[in-house]
Design a protein around this motif. Structure first.
Motif, mmCIF file in Angstrom:
data_model
loop_
_atom_site.group_PDB
_atom_site.id
_atom_site.type_symbol
_atom_site.label_atom_id
_atom_site.label_comp_id
_atom_site.label_asym_id
_atom_site.label_seq_id
_atom_site.Cartn_x
_atom_site.Cartn_y
_atom_site.Cartn_z
ATOM 1 N N SER A 1 -21.451 77.504 0.742
ATOM 2 C CA SER A 1 -20.242 77.652 -0.609
ATOM 3 C C SER A 1 -20.127 75.224 -0.477
ATOM 4 O O SER A 1 -19.880 75.157 -0.922
ATOM 5 N N TRP B 1 -15.842 68.803 6.921
ATOM 6 C CA TRP B 1 -15.334 68.540 5.802
ATOM 7 C C TRP B 1 -15.297 67.338 5.828
ATOM 8 O O TRP B 1 -14.831 65.881 4.580
ATOM 9 N N ARG C 1 -21.637 72.830 -2.795
ATOM 10 C CA ARG C 1 -20.118 73.274 -3.696
ATOM 11 C C ARG C 1 -20.643 70.920 -2.863
ATOM 12 O O ARG C 1 -20.755 70.078 -3.913
ATOM 13 N N ASN C 2 -21.210 70.944 -1.818
ATOM 14 C CA ASN C 2 -21.179 69.296 -1.434
ATOM 15 C C ASN C 2 -22.969 68.842 -1.501
ATOM 16 O O ASN C 2 -23.013 67.431 -1.774
ATOM 17 N N ALA D 1 -23.706 80.274 -5.413
ATOM 18 C CA ALA D 1 -22.945 80.832 -4.809
ATOM 19 C C ALA D 1 -22.804 82.112 -4.511
ATOM 20 O O ALA D 1 -23.440 82.698 -4.793
ATOM 21 N N ASP E 1 -25.313 70.619 -3.960
ATOM 22 C CA ASP E 1 -25.272 71.562 -5.725
ATOM 23 C C ASP E 1 -26.930 71.795 -4.880
ATOM 24 O O ASP E 1 -27.617 72.384 -6.267
#
Length: 520
Positions: free
Chosen positions: A364, A431, A368-369, A504, A371
């Motif tokens: 994920s 993160w 998300r971070n 995804a 592409d």
């Protein structure tokens, strides 16, 4: 090329539907077969049903059906169980098969040619439920004062003409086998039991019956059918084309492993090698007698109302979840216990929270971070340390344990590698790196991507469906899905060069809950 590997389960007696013990053995054997294939070996894996004998004939008579009709129906349930549990057998053998009758008769004739069969009269105790003969000294008194076998089953006095096998002739050869080749019978406790049994003296074995006709006909002896265990054990030869000296026989005999329950060790470790010695056939390399699977610590029985349908468990909790629990929970060779609560607790902690969450978080964050794009990493010592630890567990420790049939030990090493990955995430905090050092974040995430491939390959024999789904998601080709590939990094470089985009993810292991009001 690694040596071929021939693996068999005991063939199940289908006078009732499959229970959890049948599933346990089938799953364990399948894990071994898939593991050996992943080690690069050509594998032949056989299971099936043992359909002859007095017990089947009496059951059919009680039900008012022909014995063959009962055999056909009940055998189909065992085959469906194997298929439903993803058991990757090469042959599901039935003892009613024509080639099996021919193989059994060929073995009989080989033993007869060696002078080891003679006609006499049998008088003694017989357990229909065990399909076994017992000496008076082996019997105990049941609760009602009746004689019962060492297994606690009823016995009846039997008198009939019978062919006998000169089992007594093989007492010293069998003791020499146990002494000189300790790996022939494992675990050690089973070997010690058989040494004690054989040392106590062997009597010649009644190997034919005339009181019923549901079985393999004794060649040249009208009215005699073979004792069911002569016929049943021969299935291991039938599946390789015996008595023909063809490619399967040349490639796979002697068997590498007969996997059986501890309650039938005598038949496999005493009778079977004696039959083979008599017939001049090489002995199998190893017999392993695994323990019983207990329902909340109790042996399953119809009278207690605790007999478990393994397919209902698989439906409620998932096939891979059930496979994982059984291989992880029980020290193979010892008795083990299970319950729905225990399945849910372990699967949630280890597959959902640890492994599944690791995959979900990693993929994920890449989507998300980054592409979904994979990059060439600039790895530092912390990254190399993680990958080295994962590869040591997946390429070395787990395979070494699985070779020894120490499944729970191997899975524990694998799980330690999963925990190391989760700890690495917490320590590296991608993160936070996303804001302070995006390049470092990318390296952390793709290092985890590489680790996930190794973890999925290593555990695939145990959870083949979910591991394959993750490897598909990671875009790992079939040539990079065995243990030899775990030291090869080219697959990742190829994905980077191809500008692969990570899709995804979907959760691999949704959290389980105990199903209420179960009737399993």
């Amino acid at each position: 090329m690694a040596d071929p590997f021939y693996l068999t389960t005991a063939i199940s007696y289908p006078n009732g539907r499959p229970h959890i013990g049948h599933a346990y053995e089938a799953i364990a054997a399948d894990v071994i077969a898939r593991f050996q294939r992943a080690m690069g070996r050509e594998v032949r894996f056989q299971t099936g049903t043992d359909e002859h004998g007095l017990k089947m004939a009496r059951k059919a008579a009680e039900m008012g059906v022909t014995t063959r009709a009962l055999a056909d129906e009940m055998s189909s349930h065992f085959k469906a169980m194997c298929d439903g549990l993803n058991v990757s057998y090469d042959r599901f053998i039935r003892t009613v098969d024509e080639d099996h009758h021919a193989a059994s008769q060929a073995l009989w004739q080989a033993m007869e040619a060696n002078g080891d069969l003679y006609l006499d009269r049998y008088e003694g105790w017989y357990s229909v439920r065990d399909e076994a003969f017992y000496d008076e000294s082996e019997l105990t008194m049941g609760e009602g004062g009746e004689r019962v076998s060492p297994q606690g089953t009823p016995v009846e006095w039997t008198v009939e003409e019978s062919w006998f096998f000169r089992l007594s002739k093989y007492q010293e050869p069998l003791l020499a086998l146990f002494r000189d080749n300790p790996g022939f019978l494992e675990p050690d406790s089973r070997r010690n039991e058989m040494i004690a049994f054989v040392s106590g003296g062997l009597r010649d074995l009644s190997v034919s019956r005339t009181s019923f006709d549901w079985g393999v006909k004794v060649p040249g002896s009208e009215g005699h059918v073979m004792y069911v265990w002569v016929d049943a054990l021969t299935n291991y030869l039938t599946g390789l084309g015996y008595p023909d000296d063809g490619a399967l026989w040349q490639t796979f005999w002697p068997a590498n492993l007969h996997l059986i329950g501890k309650d039938i060790v005598r038949f496999h470790a005493v009778y079977w090698p004696a039959f083979l010695m008599s017939a001049g056939i090489a002995l199998p390399k190893k017999i392993f007698g695994h323990g019983f699977l207990l329902n909340r610590g109790q042996k399953e029985s119809k009278s207690l109302g605790n007999v478990t349908d393994p397919m209902l468990l698989a439906e409620q909790y998932g096939v891979d979840a059930l496979r994982y629990f059984l291989m992880r929970e029980v020290i193979f060779g010892q008795d083990g216990s299970y319950s729905p609560e225990a399945i849910v607790t372990r699967v949630n902690a280890e597959l959902a929270n640890a492994f599944g969450n690791l995959a979900q978080r990693t993929l994920s964050m890449i989507v998300r971070n980054m592409d979904g794009k994979l990059v060439a990493p600039s790895q530092i010592d912390a990254d190399h340390d993680l990958l080295n630890a994962v590869r040591a567990a997946c390429r070395d420790t787990l395979p070494s344990a699985f070779e020894q049939l120490a499944f729970s030990t191997g899975i524990e090493a694998w799980l330690s590698a999963v925990h190391a990955c989760n700890q690495y995430i917490d320590e590296q905090a991608p993160w936070t790196l996303r804001k302070t050092d995006p390049a470092r974040m990318e390296t952390v995430l793709v290092t985890l991507y590489q680790a996930l491939r190794d973890l999925a390959v290593a555990i695939a024999p145990v959870i083949p469906e979910k591991a394959a789904a993750l490897l598909d998601l990671l875009a790992i080709g079939p040539e990079h899905r065995d243990y030899a590939a775990l030291g090869d990094h080219r697959w990742y470089d190829e994905l980077v060069a191809a500008n692969h985009i990570v899709p995804a993810p979907v959760p691999l292991f949704p959290r389980l809950e105990v199903v209420a009001d179960q009737d399993v």
